[in-house]
Write a protein that holds these residues in place. Structure first.
Motif, mmCIF file in Angstrom:
data_model
loop_
_atom_site.group_PDB
_atom_site.id
_atom_site.type_symbol
_atom_site.label_atom_id
_atom_site.label_comp_id
_atom_site.label_asym_id
_atom_site.label_seq_id
_atom_site.Cartn_x
_atom_site.Cartn_y
_atom_site.Cartn_z
ATOM 1 N N ILE A 35 0.979 -1.237 -0.093
ATOM 2 C CA ILE A 35 -0.059 -0.083 0.068
ATOM 3 C C ILE A 35 0.889 1.284 -0.093
ATOM 4 C CG2 ILE A 35 -2.097 1.182 1.355
ATOM 5 C CD1 ILE A 35 -2.460 -1.375 2.570
ATOM 6 N N CYS A 36 1.084 1.863 -1.162
ATOM 7 C CA CYS A 36 1.663 3.184 -1.105
ATOM 8 C C CYS A 36 1.234 4.188 -0.008
ATOM 9 C CB CYS A 36 1.458 3.838 -2.552
ATOM 10 S SG CYS A 36 2.264 2.941 -3.858
ATOM 11 N N THR A 39 -0.046 7.635 -2.494
ATOM 12 C CA THR A 39 -1.245 7.567 -3.144
ATOM 13 C C THR A 39 -2.052 6.623 -2.872
ATOM 14 O OG1 THR A 39 -0.255 5.888 -4.683
ATOM 15 C CG2 THR A 39 0.226 8.238 -5.077
ATOM 16 N N LYS A 40 -1.815 5.762 -1.488
ATOM 17 C CA LYS A 40 -2.684 4.963 -1.076
ATOM 18 C C LYS A 40 -3.230 3.649 -2.013
ATOM 19 C CE LYS A 40 -2.945 6.867 2.613
ATOM 20 N NZ LYS A 40 -2.352 7.122 3.932
ATOM 21 N N GLU A 41 -2.303 3.565 -3.312
ATOM 22 C CA GLU A 41 -2.483 2.551 -4.318
ATOM 23 C C GLU A 41 -1.998 1.198 -3.720
ATOM 24 O OE1 GLU A 41 -0.086 1.644 -8.584
ATOM 25 O OE2 GLU A 41 -0.015 3.337 -7.491
ATOM 26 N N ARG A 42 -2.742 0.402 -3.939
ATOM 27 C CA ARG A 42 -2.480 -1.010 -3.812
ATOM 28 C C ARG A 42 -1.520 -1.951 -4.929
ATOM 29 N NH1 ARG A 42 -5.357 -2.577 0.987
ATOM 30 N NH2 ARG A 42 -5.345 -4.612 0.569
ATOM 31 N N PHE A 43 -0.748 -2.565 -4.709
ATOM 32 C CA PHE A 43 0.025 -3.322 -5.543
ATOM 33 C C PHE A 43 0.573 -4.634 -5.190
ATOM 34 C CE2 PHE A 43 3.202 -0.868 -3.310
ATOM 35 C CZ PHE A 43 4.360 -1.614 -3.452
ATOM 36 N N TYR A 156 5.962 -0.686 -11.618
ATOM 37 C CA TYR A 156 5.506 -0.322 -10.129
ATOM 38 C C TYR A 156 5.377 0.836 -9.656
ATOM 39 C CZ TYR A 156 7.233 -5.303 -10.178
ATOM 40 O OH TYR A 156 7.415 -6.900 -10.268
ATOM 41 N N PRO A 157 4.820 1.037 -8.329
ATOM 42 C CA PRO A 157 4.550 2.385 -7.846
ATOM 43 C C PRO A 157 5.869 2.975 -7.778
ATOM 44 C CG PRO A 157 3.027 0.906 -6.820
ATOM 45 C CD PRO A 157 4.040 0.083 -7.636
#
Length: 605
Positions: A35-36, A39-43, A156-157
């Motif tokens: 979880i970034c 940005t709260k992006e999940r990967f 990837y983020p």
């Protein structure tokens, strides 16, 4: 974050599990969701190379960070073996890399935690040097397939890419730090001129510490995985529960505490003052890194430890902390009495000074134990106050001042007695009057520089620091209310309540019994005094009796004996290890052999 109710210093509290480990625990081979933090992006987090893979994976040898690592290790080894450089160079080189670790990486992590500065730096690097970054980063696989893969930034983020770049920096610094330390130790290694019992014991202890360190580091890496090993939560978080076992069940912050036992093992075997002092200072730098870099981030991300206590807004004085002698008459009285006790210990004869220390120790444990025993039985101390028109709160307030006074004066007298013996033994034999020539054996200042005493001195300082850690950690869990045995005055019996074991109580049920007086043993080593050693043993034994006959019965009454844990984390982990089938089989064979030897001896008789 939930909290529990503290009671006596045996009582634990709930807190976030992150307070008990250096970094967070994640199984490295298990696919995880990242979880970034920006940005709260999940990967999906791919598999990564660990710190040892780079040396056994030829595909990695074309990357510049790995090339730099290998070249530096070759340079240190070659220059030492060929005798090209003086040995002081390797000392300076190690100091440089240790500062690069603790100060350099510490600065990067601190600024990353507070402002994502490293992530912003990597973002700018991607704009100008994207192909260079991709060619020097790689993964162990994707979607659970273990194989070498070149890194693709676009897959990837940014937060993950920043962590990958940071890992490359860490690998260069940590490998150089370790290689530099090993060569430095070898350069300053002093072989013994004779080999007797002392040397045999020294090498045995040194090798044991090194082997223990190897196990501690490998087990810590098993528990932590790459994510926590490389401070991953400074860059992104994992959607995964935290798990602590193995070495983390036995020791607090093992990567920073027992994880450096290797330093002391090598120091003992090297017989070098330089190696010992530099190793000790390097370890202290690592602990400073823990206190000022990692712990603040842990508290920021996962929440700090807090205690649900019956606290007043006013902080109670503990030892010399929070004393206000020019504002509070009670504090002034305490300072005056302490000064008088110090003067008495310094100027009195040896026998009187030791008797003075014994008297105050008995006053503390017998006196405080008697008050709390009566208080637990029928609230005797509180009833005495209420009969005189006081309140239960006033009774507790008076007890806190009494307990702090007794505890403080005992510690001060021990330190003063140690200083008295130390000065008279090493610096000036006529410093104070003695009963006779046998009271002090004057060794002279030159003995302070001997290898044997240097080892004792460092060991003594470590024991004192360990005691400070125990006291501060205990107070952090219990708060003022628990530290001063508040539940003896405000009893809330709840035998259905299961106590929670956190902080230092995660490892020990009664840390004051095990570590509460290790500083006294440290003072005994520093002063080389059997009298101080005897006082340390007396204090430790008195504490054991205090817990057994005063604290433990009250804990059983408050929580119920069935709800109290029988073994601490260290004991449980040792039990788990010894119950392993291979260990159990080894123990059985050992018992059989012992039985055979006994039978043979009996037959011979």
């Amino acid at each position: 974050m939930s909290t529990g109710s503290p009671s006596s210093p045996s009582s634990p509290q709930k807190s976030s599990p992150s307070n008990d480990g250096d970094k967070k625990s994640v199984n490295k081979e298990e696919e995880a969701i990242g979880i970034c933090t920006t940005t709260k992006e999940r990967f999906n987090v791919p598999l990564t190379y660990d710190c040892t893979d780079v040396f056994v994976t030829p595909q990695k040898w074309t990357e510049w960070p790995v090339i730099i690592e290998l070249l530096l290790i070759f340079f240190y080894s070659a220059t030492y073996l060929l005798g090209i450089l003086p040995k002081w160079f390797f000392l300076v080189n190690y100091i440089f890399w240790r500062l690069a670790y603790n100060c350099g990486l510490g600065y990067i992590l601190s600024t990353q935690s507070n402002g994502k500065h490293f992530t912003k730096l990597v973002q700018n690097l991607i704009k100008t040097h994207k192909p260079m970054l991709e060619s020097n980063l790689s993964l162990r696989g994707k979607n659970g397939v273990v194989k070498h893969e070149k890194y693709r930034i676009d897959d990837y983020p940014l937060d993950f890419t920043a962590w990958m770049v940071y890992r490359a920096v860490v690998d260069v610094i940590l490998s150089s730090d370790l290689a530099g330390y090993i060569v430095f130790c070898v350069a300053y290694f002093e072989l013994p001129t004779t080999f007797g019992l002392y040397e045999f014991i020294s090498y045995g202890i040194g090798i044991s510490l090194c082997l223990f360190n190897l196990w501690a580091k490998s087990d810590a890496h098993r528990v932590l995985g790459d994510y926590a090993w490389y401070w991953g939560d400074f860059f992104f978080l994992l959607d995964k529960n935290l798990v602590f076992d193995g070495i983390f069940q036995m020791f607090p912050h093992p990567m920073y505490s027992v994880g450096y036992s290797f330093y002391y093992g090598v120091s003992i075997m090297s017989r070098s003052h330089t190696v010992l002092v530099v190793s000790f200072c390097a370890h202290m730098l690592q602990l400073i890194f823990l206190v000022f870099v990692e712990n603040p981030h842990i508290e920021k991300i996962y929440g700090g430890m807090s205690s649900e206590t019956n606290q007043t807004s006013e902080r109670e004085p503990i030892f010399f902390k929070n004393l206000e002698p020019f504002k509070n008459p009670d504090d002034l009285f305490l300072v005056v009495i302490i000064c008088y006790a110090m003067f008495t210990s310094l100027t009195a004869s040896f026998t009187t000074a030791v008797g003075h220390a014994v008297l105050w120790r008995l006053i503390h444990h017998v006196g405080m134990g008697y008050i709390l025993y009566g208080q637990a039985k029928n609230q005797a101390f509180t009833k005495r106050f209420t009969k005189l028109g006081g309140t239960s709160q006033q009774a507790f307030t008076f007890f806190k001042k009494l307990y702090n006074f007794s505890l403080t004066i005992n510690h001060v007298i021990m330190v003063t007695l140690t200083a008295k013996i130390f000065i008279t033994t090493f610096i000036w034999s006529g410093f104070v009057a003695a009963d006779g020539a046998s009271d002090y054996h004057f060794e002279g200042f030159s003995q302070l520089l001997s290898w044997q005493y240097a080892t004792q001195l460092v060991a003594g300082i470590i024991l004192i620091l360990l005691n400070i850690y125990q006291s501060t950690s205990t107070h952090e869990v219990l708060g003022d209310h628990g530290w001063f045995y508040g539940d003896f005055f405000y009893t809330e019996t709840n035998q259905n309540k299961q106590p929670s074991y956190t902080g230092i109580y995660r490892y020990l049920n009664n840390p004051e019994i095990v570590l509460g007086y290790c500083a006294y043993f440290g003072l005994a080593l520093i002063s080389k005094s059997y009298a101080v050693l005897g006082l340390a043993i007396l204090s430790q034994f008195a504490t054991y009796l205090f817990v057994k006959f005063v604290e433990k019965p009250h804990m059983d009454k408050i929580y119920g004996a069935k709800n109290l844990r029988e073994k601490g984390g260290i004991e449980m982990e040792l039990s788990r290890v010894t119950s392993h089938p291979k260990i159990a089989a080894l123990n059985e064979r050992l018992d059989e052999n012992i039985s055979k030897v006994k039978k043979l001896l009996l037959k011979q008789d």
